[in-house]
Design an enzyme around this catalytic site. Structure first.
Site, PDB file in Angstrom:
ATOM      1  N   CYS A 148       4.358 -34.713   2.463  1.00 42.91           N
ATOM      2  CA  CYS A 148       4.820 -35.829   3.399  1.00 42.91           C
ATOM      3  C   CYS A 148       4.638 -37.347   2.489  1.00 42.91           C
ATOM      4  O   CYS A 148       3.498 -37.414   1.749  1.00 42.91           O
ATOM      5  CB  CYS A 148       3.831 -35.999   4.478  1.00 42.91           C
ATOM      6  SG  CYS A 148       4.289 -37.631   5.483  1.00 42.91           S
ATOM      7  N   CYS A 196      -0.442 -42.789   6.609  1.00 42.18           N
ATOM      8  CA  CYS A 196      -0.578 -42.353   7.939  1.00 42.18           C
ATOM      9  C   CYS A 196      -1.991 -41.879   8.346  1.00 42.18           C
ATOM     10  O   CYS A 196      -2.573 -41.127   7.560  1.00 42.18           O
ATOM     11  CB  CYS A 196       0.546 -41.277   8.180  1.00 42.18           C
ATOM     12  SG  CYS A 196       0.585 -40.558   9.660  1.00 42.18           S
ATOM     13  N   CYS A 241      -2.720 -37.318   8.850  1.00 41.60           N
ATOM     14  CA  CYS A 241      -3.501 -36.351   7.704  1.00 41.60           C
ATOM     15  C   CYS A 241      -4.453 -36.931   7.128  1.00 41.60           C
ATOM     16  O   CYS A 241      -4.144 -38.214   6.427  1.00 41.60           O
ATOM     17  CB  CYS A 241      -2.184 -35.658   6.954  1.00 41.60           C
ATOM     18  SG  CYS A 241      -1.114 -34.812   7.967  1.00 41.60           S
ATOM     19  N   CYS A 292       7.549 -35.677  10.733  1.00 43.18           N
ATOM     20  CA  CYS A 292       6.166 -35.199  10.626  1.00 43.18           C
ATOM     21  C   CYS A 292       6.074 -33.951  10.116  1.00 43.18           C
ATOM     22  O   CYS A 292       6.764 -32.782  10.539  1.00 43.18           O
ATOM     23  CB  CYS A 292       5.422 -35.190  11.813  1.00 43.18           C
ATOM     24  SG  CYS A 292       3.714 -34.705  11.783  1.00 43.18           S
ATOM     25  N   GLN A 312      -3.905 -25.674  23.291  1.00 46.34           N
ATOM     26  CA  GLN A 312      -4.465 -25.585  21.832  1.00 46.34           C
ATOM     27  C   GLN A 312      -3.077 -25.940  20.958  1.00 46.34           C
ATOM     28  O   GLN A 312      -1.770 -25.311  21.454  1.00 46.34           O
ATOM     29  CB  GLN A 312      -4.629 -24.224  21.394  1.00 46.34           C
ATOM     30  CG  GLN A 312      -6.000 -23.869  21.858  1.00 46.34           C
ATOM     31  CD  GLN A 312      -7.253 -24.534  21.288  1.00 46.34           C
ATOM     32  OE1 GLN A 312      -7.273 -25.261  20.538  1.00 46.34           O
ATOM     33  NE2 GLN A 312      -8.521 -24.343  21.839  1.00 46.34           N
ATOM     34  N   TYR A 356     -15.377 -24.831  30.034  1.00 44.78           N
ATOM     35  CA  TYR A 356     -14.411 -25.837  29.613  1.00 44.78           C
ATOM     36  C   TYR A 356     -13.268 -24.855  29.393  1.00 44.78           C
ATOM     37  O   TYR A 356     -12.718 -24.910  28.246  1.00 44.78           O
ATOM     38  CB  TYR A 356     -14.686 -26.370  28.238  1.00 44.78           C
ATOM     39  CG  TYR A 356     -16.284 -27.107  28.060  1.00 44.78           C
ATOM     40  CD1 TYR A 356     -16.413 -28.298  28.419  1.00 44.78           C
ATOM     41  CD2 TYR A 356     -17.503 -26.072  28.065  1.00 44.78           C
ATOM     42  CE1 TYR A 356     -17.729 -28.843  28.345  1.00 44.78           C
ATOM     43  CE2 TYR A 356     -18.716 -26.759  27.893  1.00 44.78           C
ATOM     44  CZ  TYR A 356     -18.623 -27.950  28.126  1.00 44.78           C
ATOM     45  OH  TYR A 356     -20.051 -28.578  27.827  1.00 44.78           O
ATOM     46  N   GLU A 362     -13.758 -25.936  34.789  1.00 41.61           N
ATOM     47  CA  GLU A 362     -13.101 -27.149  33.831  1.00 41.61           C
ATOM     48  C   GLU A 362     -12.991 -28.253  34.658  1.00 41.61           C
ATOM     49  O   GLU A 362     -12.889 -28.498  35.975  1.00 41.61           O
ATOM     50  CB  GLU A 362     -11.474 -26.723  33.595  1.00 41.61           C
ATOM     51  CG  GLU A 362     -10.377 -27.627  33.241  1.00 41.61           C
ATOM     52  CD  GLU A 362     -10.734 -28.445  32.087  1.00 41.61           C
ATOM     53  OE1 GLU A 362     -11.110 -27.836  31.016  1.00 41.61           O
ATOM     54  OE2 GLU A 362     -10.522 -29.588  32.037  1.00 41.61           O
ATOM     55  N   ASP A 413     -16.208 -23.794  25.327  1.00 44.43           N
ATOM     56  CA  ASP A 413     -15.334 -24.498  24.181  1.00 44.43           C
ATOM     57  C   ASP A 413     -15.159 -25.803  24.607  1.00 44.43           C
ATOM     58  O   ASP A 413     -14.093 -26.265  25.072  1.00 44.43           O
ATOM     59  CB  ASP A 413     -13.777 -23.663  24.580  1.00 44.43           C
ATOM     60  CG  ASP A 413     -12.941 -24.159  23.335  1.00 44.43           C
ATOM     61  OD1 ASP A 413     -13.116 -24.948  22.427  1.00 44.43           O
ATOM     62  OD2 ASP A 413     -11.647 -23.845  23.554  1.00 44.43           O
ATOM     63  N   CYS A 417     -14.737 -27.614  18.141  1.00 47.62           N
ATOM     64  CA  CYS A 417     -13.968 -28.458  17.314  1.00 47.62           C
ATOM     65  C   CYS A 417     -14.631 -29.381  16.601  1.00 47.62           C
ATOM     66  O   CYS A 417     -13.917 -30.274  15.949  1.00 47.62           O
ATOM     67  CB  CYS A 417     -12.706 -28.836  17.950  1.00 47.62           C
ATOM     68  SG  CYS A 417     -13.296 -29.761  19.526  1.00 47.62           S
TER      69      CYS A 417
HETATM   70  N1  SAH Z   1     -10.602 -23.256  26.269  1.00 47.97           N
HETATM   71  C1  SAH Z   1      -9.504 -23.884  26.450  1.00 47.97           C
HETATM   72  C2  SAH Z   1      -9.613 -25.506  26.570  1.00 47.97           C
HETATM   73  C3  SAH Z   1     -10.596 -26.083  25.548  1.00 47.97           C
HETATM   74  S1  SAH Z   1     -10.350 -27.781  25.323  1.00 47.97           S
HETATM   75  C4  SAH Z   1      -8.402 -23.682  25.509  1.00 47.97           C
HETATM   76  O1  SAH Z   1      -8.784 -23.028  24.429  1.00 47.97           O
HETATM   77  O2  SAH Z   1      -7.079 -24.010  25.877  1.00 47.97           O
HETATM   78  C5  SAH Z   1     -11.870 -28.365  26.394  1.00 47.97           C
HETATM   79  C6  SAH Z   1     -11.534 -28.590  27.677  1.00 47.97           C
HETATM   80  O3  SAH Z   1     -12.855 -28.972  28.326  1.00 47.97           O
HETATM   81  C7  SAH Z   1     -10.466 -29.618  28.158  1.00 47.97           C
HETATM   82  O4  SAH Z   1      -9.578 -28.984  28.659  1.00 47.97           O
HETATM   83  C8  SAH Z   1     -11.294 -30.544  28.893  1.00 47.97           C
HETATM   84  O5  SAH Z   1     -10.542 -31.359  29.656  1.00 47.97           O
HETATM   85  C9  SAH Z   1     -12.473 -29.781  29.398  1.00 47.97           C
HETATM   86  N2  SAH Z   1     -13.695 -30.566  29.648  1.00 47.97           N
HETATM   87  C10 SAH Z   1     -13.946 -31.825  29.051  1.00 47.97           C
HETATM   88  N3  SAH Z   1     -15.353 -32.255  29.504  1.00 47.97           N
HETATM   89  C11 SAH Z   1     -15.814 -31.190  30.333  1.00 47.97           C
HETATM   90  C12 SAH Z   1     -16.872 -31.024  31.203  1.00 47.97           C
HETATM   91  N4  SAH Z   1     -17.874 -31.868  31.178  1.00 47.97           N
HETATM   92  N5  SAH Z   1     -17.016 -29.796  31.992  1.00 47.97           N
HETATM   93  C13 SAH Z   1     -15.835 -28.902  32.100  1.00 47.97           C
HETATM   94  N6  SAH Z   1     -14.767 -29.232  31.317  1.00 47.97           N
HETATM   95  C14 SAH Z   1     -14.676 -30.153  30.542  1.00 47.97           C
END
Ligand code: SAH
Length: 424
Positions: free
Chosen positions: A75, A81, A84, A163, A287, A316, A337, A386, A413
């Protein structure tokens, strides 16, 4: 106060280390300088931008001798930017940097020694992979429309129509919308004055289904010439399944508002990962790297090592992606969630895939799990978490420990909060 170096000084620097965000680190007479876009092994002249007591920031003015790992970024605006950080680093070395970052966090923050790290799982071709593009729209000093990403650490838009990590179709859609904005005088939003209409363009393309969503985030209730907009989009991109508006009238840098208005089609698109189909709404998390998501979920599945008689909690869970992926091999899966729309998607997704051994709860994981554990005495053989970058709440970790699952799979992450939580 006089330092070893001062603002605007030009000094020669050898880069000896890489910082947490990919910036180069060099020492000038013992004083640490952080330099964006500089790589280990670079010998450079830098101009000092800012000094603190123990360290400062500088930018490259001249490369005297290039690092052996320096490559020409694909890029042309990679250095400006904010999208990245390390495109000028050979991809193999990028992976090494990430792997070391995880090990360092686990060592330093987590206190774990002698970790048995499995090899990092990179991509074959790390370009054009993001299924989602979300770009701010603005105007520059001369009144020209600017669409792109914010420059590093600022809110000024670096204008671009291409991009290299976004999917090609999303690039094309944004290019078309740019023409419509110019042709029909759709006023971009001005962050400082809190005036104007169009704030962001969000597009999502299903990697496996090709279904497209276009969502315009606006500071208003409606958009002028919407019939033309819809016509032109559909004519150029027949795979569009959803065109919507997201209303955000707040003076804030939060991108999405709470309200969605459908202009054409459905308020969602469908994509698949492996054998499971997913409905995705504009407000739901999904994702962004579909190829790597399949790898990630397969590894999570492998670690969960399900035999078919387990009760699994997916905390999550977003739109139930991991939950439904694992439901194929578990006795029963529960997902939790915080975003209500995502849970609506999750419930719909279970039905769409004829998965009857999954159930979903809306709420904060750190509230829902402890409550259900105390009131209903729920059990878990396997727990998946997650969380977003800030990691898990201690109350949640306490409950997980009390529940004594046989396995905990932590998808993260941010290696720093991962290490903190693992230590706890
Ligand atoms: N496992 C899923 C989402 C991961 S991202 C996947 O792979 O697609 C993290 C997620 O956590 C998001 O959807 C966000 O809205 C949610 N989140 C954030 N804080 C939270 C909390 N305190 N309790 C439950 N979910 C939460």
């Amino acid at each position: 106060m006089k330092h070893i170096v001062n603002k605007n000084d030009i000094v020669e620097l050898e880069i000896v280390d890489i910082g947490a965000n990919g910036e180069g680190i060099g020492k000038y007479k013992g004083y640490t300088l952080f330099v964006n876009n500089a790589l280990v092994g670079d010998l450079i002249n830098v101009k000092v931008i800012k000094t603190n007591k123990n360290y400062g920031y500088a930018r490259i003015t001249e490369i005297i001798r290039e690092s052996a790992y320096r490559v020409e970024p694909k890029c042309p605006i990679a250095d400006k930017c904010g999208g990245c950080q390390i495109q000028q680093l050979d991809y193999k070395k990028q992976l090494e940097f990430k792997e070391n970052k995880v090990i360092n966090c686990l060592n330093r923050i987590g206190g774990f020694r002698d970790i048995n790290m499995e090899p990092i799982c990179g991509m074959d071709d790390p370009y054009y992979y993001r299924n989602k593009s979300q770009v701010p729209v603005g105007k520059d000093k001369d009144g020209e429309i600017n669409i792109g990403f914010y420059a590093k650490r600022t809110h000024s838009i670096i204008d671009t129509d291409h991009c290299y990590i976004g999917s090609k179709i999303n690039n094309d859609i944004i290019a078309l919308i740019r023409n419509i904005i110019i042709k029909y005088n759709i006023e971009p939003y001005d962050e400082i004055k809190h005036k104007g209409l169009l704030r962001h363009i969000l597009t999502r393309t299903g990697h496996n289904t090709g279904q497209i969503m276009v969502c315009l985030i606006i500071n208003g209730n409606d958009i002028p010439n919407k019939d033309i907009l819809i016509d032109e989009l559909l004519k150029a991109f027949p795979n569009i399944k959803s065109i919507c508006l997201n209303i955000n009238k707040e003076k804030s840098n939060v991108i999405l508002g709470e309200k969605i208005k459908v202009l054409w089609g459905e308020p969602y698109i469908i994509d698949s990962i492996g054998d499971v189909k997913y409905r995705i709404s504009p407000l739901s998390f999904y994702q962004v790297n579909s190829e790597q998501t399949k790898n990630l979920y397969d590894i999570a599945m492998e670690y969960a090592d399900l035999k078919g008689d387990e009760i699994v909690w997916d905390l999550y869970c977003g739109i139930g992606t991991i939950s439904l992926y694992l439901a194929q091999k578990a006795k029963y899966v529960y997902g939790v969630e915080i975003v209500a729309e995502a849970i609506e998607d999750a419930k719909y997704n279970a039905k769409m895939n004829n998965i009857s051994n999954a159930e979903f709860f809306v709420g904060a994981a750190e509230e829902v799990l402890p409550e259900l554990y105390k009131e209903r005495g729920i059990k878990a053989d396997v727990i998946i978490v997650d969380p977003p970058r800030k990691g898990c709440d201690e109350v949640l970790l306490d409950t997980i420990i009390e529940m004594k699952p046989k396995k905990l799979v932590y998808v993260s992450c941010d290696p720093a909060t991962l290490a903190r939580d693992l230590k706890y």
